[in-house]
Write a protein that holds these residues in place. Structure first.
Motif, mmCIF file in Angstrom:
data_model
loop_
_atom_site.group_PDB
_atom_site.id
_atom_site.type_symbol
_atom_site.label_atom_id
_atom_site.label_comp_id
_atom_site.label_asym_id
_atom_site.label_seq_id
_atom_site.Cartn_x
_atom_site.Cartn_y
_atom_site.Cartn_z
ATOM 1 N N ASP A 53 55.143 -51.005 8.779
ATOM 2 C CA ASP A 53 53.794 -51.007 9.342
ATOM 3 C C ASP A 53 53.233 -49.596 9.438
ATOM 4 O OD1 ASP A 53 51.602 -52.538 10.131
ATOM 5 O OD2 ASP A 53 52.062 -52.279 12.257
ATOM 6 N N ARG A 57 49.672 -48.610 7.936
ATOM 7 C CA ARG A 57 48.634 -47.956 8.754
ATOM 8 C C ARG A 57 48.236 -46.606 8.165
ATOM 9 N NH1 ARG A 57 46.607 -51.969 12.020
ATOM 10 N NH2 ARG A 57 48.363 -53.222 12.749
ATOM 11 N N GLY A 75 54.982 -48.453 1.031
ATOM 12 C CA GLY A 75 55.271 -49.508 2.006
ATOM 13 C C GLY A 75 55.679 -50.808 1.336
ATOM 14 N N GLY A 103 54.036 -55.715 8.747
ATOM 15 C CA GLY A 103 53.882 -54.417 8.087
ATOM 16 C C GLY A 103 53.978 -54.545 6.578
ATOM 17 N N ARG A 106 50.845 -56.312 5.340
ATOM 18 C CA ARG A 106 49.697 -55.387 5.393
ATOM 19 C C ARG A 106 49.758 -54.389 4.235
ATOM 20 N NH1 ARG A 106 50.507 -55.107 11.174
ATOM 21 N NH2 ARG A 106 48.812 -56.240 12.153
#
Length: 145
Positions: A53, A57, A75, A103, A106
């Motif tokens: 995550d 972000r 990621g 995460g 995302r």
């Protein structure tokens, strides 16, 4: 490791939870003033480079489309590694309804979006398809990023 077979379909994988101190650090970084938020999240990524995550972000806070693409891709690939470590074998559900998976999803969604912004439409389409294969309810259950 949590991999279960359900009467509804393929096995479902849930990633191991992130360390509590990493979650707390990311929450604090995301609460930082706008001017320092990206750097604060970057420091979280540097301390916990497997924290999916945090990578997602960081991609959301990127200064440009290429930086976003790079963070989301890291990621995503780290997420694939973690999924495999948790028993995922290339098929089955990885649902957003499990906080441990958010995460990774995302990052994959961010990669889809960033790929489209830099003209990688084939990558964008692959990511969109993969998201819906992993979580068939993706569009209806995923909260805004």
């Amino acid at each position: 490791m949590s991999v279960s077979f359900t009467p509804e379909g393929p096995p479902e994988t849930v990633l191991d939870p992130e360390p509590a101190d990493a979650i707390d650090a990311l929450a604090a970084a995301l609460a930082a003033p706008d001017a320092g938020r990206r750097d604060a999240v970057s420091a979280v990524v540097a301390r916990w480079p497997r924290f999916l995550d945090a990578w997602a972000r960081l991609g959301e806070l990127a200064r440009d489309d290429v930086e976003a693409y790079a963070a989301f891709r890291v990621g995503y690939h780290r997420g694939l590694d973690r999924l495999r470590q948790n028993g995922w074998r290339g098929s089955g559900s990885v649902r957003f309804s499990h906080p441990e998976n958010q995460g990774f999803l995302r990052a994959l969604h961010g990669l889809e979006t960033a790929a489209g912004r830099i003209g990688e439409t084939d990558e964008q389409e692959r990511c969109a398809l993969f998201l819906r294969q992993l979580d068939p309810e993706w569009g209806s259950t995923r909260p805004p990023t």
